[in-house]
Motif scaffolding. Structure first.
Motif, PDB file in Angstrom:
ATOM      1  N   THR A   7     -34.327 -32.956 -56.444  1.00  0.00           N
ATOM      2  CA  THR A   7     -35.561 -32.214 -56.204  1.00  0.00           C
ATOM      3  C   THR A   7     -35.922 -32.296 -54.720  1.00  0.00           C
ATOM      4  O   THR A   7     -35.181 -32.869 -53.920  1.00  0.00           O
ATOM      5  N   LEU A   8     -37.077 -31.751 -54.372  1.00  0.00           N
ATOM      6  CA  LEU A   8     -37.537 -31.798 -52.980  1.00  0.00           C
ATOM      7  C   LEU A   8     -37.717 -33.232 -52.480  1.00  0.00           C
ATOM      8  O   LEU A   8     -37.691 -33.478 -51.269  1.00  0.00           O
ATOM      9  N   SER A  39     -50.353 -15.259 -62.535  1.00  0.00           N
ATOM     10  CA  SER A  39     -50.217 -16.689 -62.843  1.00  0.00           C
ATOM     11  C   SER A  39     -48.866 -17.250 -62.413  1.00  0.00           C
ATOM     12  O   SER A  39     -48.781 -18.406 -61.983  1.00  0.00           O
ATOM     13  N   ARG A  40     -47.809 -16.454 -62.513  1.00  0.00           N
ATOM     14  CA  ARG A  40     -46.496 -16.956 -62.095  1.00  0.00           C
ATOM     15  C   ARG A  40     -46.429 -17.137 -60.575  1.00  0.00           C
ATOM     16  O   ARG A  40     -45.724 -18.025 -60.090  1.00  0.00           O
ATOM     17  N   THR A  45     -47.011 -22.008 -56.135  1.00  0.00           N
ATOM     18  CA  THR A  45     -47.600 -22.314 -54.826  1.00  0.00           C
ATOM     19  C   THR A  45     -47.483 -23.789 -54.420  1.00  0.00           C
ATOM     20  O   THR A  45     -47.389 -24.066 -53.220  1.00  0.00           O
ATOM     21  N   PRO A  46     -47.459 -24.767 -55.367  1.00  0.00           N
ATOM     22  CA  PRO A  46     -47.257 -26.151 -54.914  1.00  0.00           C
ATOM     23  C   PRO A  46     -45.939 -26.334 -54.151  1.00  0.00           C
ATOM     24  O   PRO A  46     -45.885 -27.085 -53.172  1.00  0.00           O
ATOM     25  N   ALA A 173     -34.108 -28.498 -57.080  1.00  0.00           N
ATOM     26  CA  ALA A 173     -35.132 -27.831 -57.889  1.00  0.00           C
ATOM     27  C   ALA A 173     -36.474 -27.881 -57.179  1.00  0.00           C
ATOM     28  O   ALA A 173     -36.815 -28.880 -56.536  1.00  0.00           O
ATOM     29  N   GLY A 174     -37.238 -26.800 -57.318  1.00  0.00           N
ATOM     30  CA  GLY A 174     -38.613 -26.798 -56.841  1.00  0.00           C
ATOM     31  C   GLY A 174     -39.524 -27.470 -57.857  1.00  0.00           C
ATOM     32  O   GLY A 174     -39.078 -27.936 -58.909  1.00  0.00           O
ATOM     33  N   ARG A 175     -40.817 -27.508 -57.558  1.00  0.00           N
ATOM     34  CA  ARG A 175     -41.749 -28.245 -58.418  1.00  0.00           C
ATOM     35  C   ARG A 175     -41.958 -27.608 -59.786  1.00  0.00           C
ATOM     36  O   ARG A 175     -42.190 -28.307 -60.773  1.00  0.00           O
ATOM     37  N   VAL A 176     -41.900 -26.259 -59.869  1.00  0.00           N
ATOM     38  CA  VAL A 176     -42.038 -25.614 -61.182  1.00  0.00           C
ATOM     39  C   VAL A 176     -40.858 -25.993 -62.071  1.00  0.00           C
ATOM     40  O   VAL A 176     -41.022 -26.398 -63.228  1.00  0.00           O
TER      41      VAL A 176
END
Length: 402
Positions: A7-8, A39-40, A45-46, A173-176
């Protein structure tokens, strides 16, 4: 829990040129083509906040060729700006205009490329090695230091923009994506029953296969069907005319499987028992026998009541897809009642897919639902224990990065 991919948290990204693939496929007004739920966009945005000290190029899709929601990403870019991001749009994917804009990108800026599905090769599904040879990957990968994939909603698709870049770039992977995998893994670790699946909407061929897998592994105790997937099974049960199969992709090919599943699991699969049809723009509620060829746009009130009762007695309830043509106010009743029941249920609840998630948000039910997933098909695939192509690609990339 230890994730199988990086992840990040595992990479340096400040000052780097980062390519991020996200899923911002939004619900549109069918007439104006304006985004009616963002919403998506807000969900990812995080990840963008964490990348504010990087040079970010954003890649995404909206709809698919031939669909009513297949549009440019200009609106999405404006929403990002309204959310406070320094975002700009380029009407190109991997040509000269895109490359020039990428080369001029400064730290803190986000460049949104055109809808990746406007490149024909993006719709090809194949192995990582094969899709990595597509021009979208070959023309772009050398321009970046890092690939971040936050498109959980498309994680079940082995396509160039989803998995192709993982062959050449450090990939995380991003946070989502991270949150979805963590949350769904925890939910799947429970052995609570009754486990109720509520399916509606379109993408019928994929959903029939999901139903088959979930029933075969004994996960679902009841499957409640509405929308086009409900129509397929009603036709299979000879409850409505085959003319209602016209909008269903691959109808003739998947009808035999629907009949087979009904014969094997007739006590598990629950179908609509009445209907709401369109007559001169008005909602008319009637029995299935009295549909009379009129547009079948929603489940009827008796069905909604029956489904709601089953849901309220569940220990796990998972919903994906609307019960009808919910974009029209007259035909959102079935979807609304199902979501109310999910909200009222004293159990683990998951709502997946853009349309139903959007409705849950409009109804202010988000805080009463265990998990609002950004994925539709990806979430259902994960529920069956299927190894999602994106997860697999990120795992391979993680091993290469060690």
């Amino acid at each position: 829990m230890k994730l199988p991919f990086k992840t990040l948290d595992d990479v340096e990204y400040e000052g780097k040129r980062v390519l991020i693939r996200v899923d911002i496929n939004c619900s549109l007004d069918p007439e104006t083509k304006k985004i009616i739920n963002d919403s998506r966009i807000r969900a990812m945005t995080p990840t963008l906040e964490e990348l504010k000290k990087s040079k970010v190029v954003l890649m995404a899709h909206q709809g698919r060729p031939g669909s009513d929601d297949f549009i440019s990403l200009e609106q999405h870019t404006r929403i990002l700006r309204d959310l406070g991001f320094n975002a700009s749009f380029v009407d190109d994917i991997f040509g000269k205009a895109a490359k020039d804009a990428i080369s001029k990108l400064k730290i803190g800026e986000i460049l949104v490329l055109q809808n990746v599905r406007m490149f024909e090769g993006e719709m090809k599904k194949a192995s990582v090695d094969e899709v990595a040879q597509e021009p979208i990957v070959q023309e772009l990968y050398s321009l970046f230091d890092l690939f971040v994939n936050d498109a959980f909603g498309a994680a079940h698709r082995s396509q160039a923009s989803i998995v192709g870049f993982t062959k050449y770039l450090p990939s995380v992977a991003g946070r989502v994506m991270e949150k979805e995998v963590r949350t769904l893994t925890e939910i799947l670790s429970t052995e609570y029953h009754p486990w109720i699946l509520v399916l509606g909407g379109s993408k019928v061929p994929d959903k029939v296969k999901i139903i088959k897998r979930l029933l075969e592994i004994g996960r679902a105790d009841n499957v409640l069907l509405g929308g086009l997937i409900g129509n397929l099974f009603l036709i299979a049960a000879e409850k409505i005319s085959s003319q209602y199969g016209a909008p269903i992709k691959e109808f003739e090919d998947i009808l035999p499987l629907a009949k087979e599943l009904l014969s094997q699991y007739s006590d598990v699969i629950m179908l609509p028992i009445d209907a709401a049809v369109d007559q001169d723009g008005a909602r008319i509620e009637c029995s299935l026998e009295n549909i009379g060829g009129r547009p079948f746009y929603d489940i009827g009130p008796k069905t909604a009541e029956k489904f709601a009762k089953i849901i309220r007695n569940a220990k796990v309830a998972f919903a994906n897809g609307p019960m009808g043509f919910f974009e029209k106010d007259e035909f959102k009743h079935g979807t609304v009642e199902v979501l109310k029941a999910i909200s009222d249920c004293d159990c683990i609840t998951v709502v997946g897919g853009g349309h139903v998630s959007a409705m849950a948000e409009q109804m202010s039910l988000v805080d009463t639902i265990t998990h609002i997933s950004t994925g539709g098909g990806a979430t259902m695939g994960f529920m069956t224990g299927e190894k999602l192509p994106l997860v697999e690609a990120l795992e391979v990339a993680a091993k290469r990065m060690e």
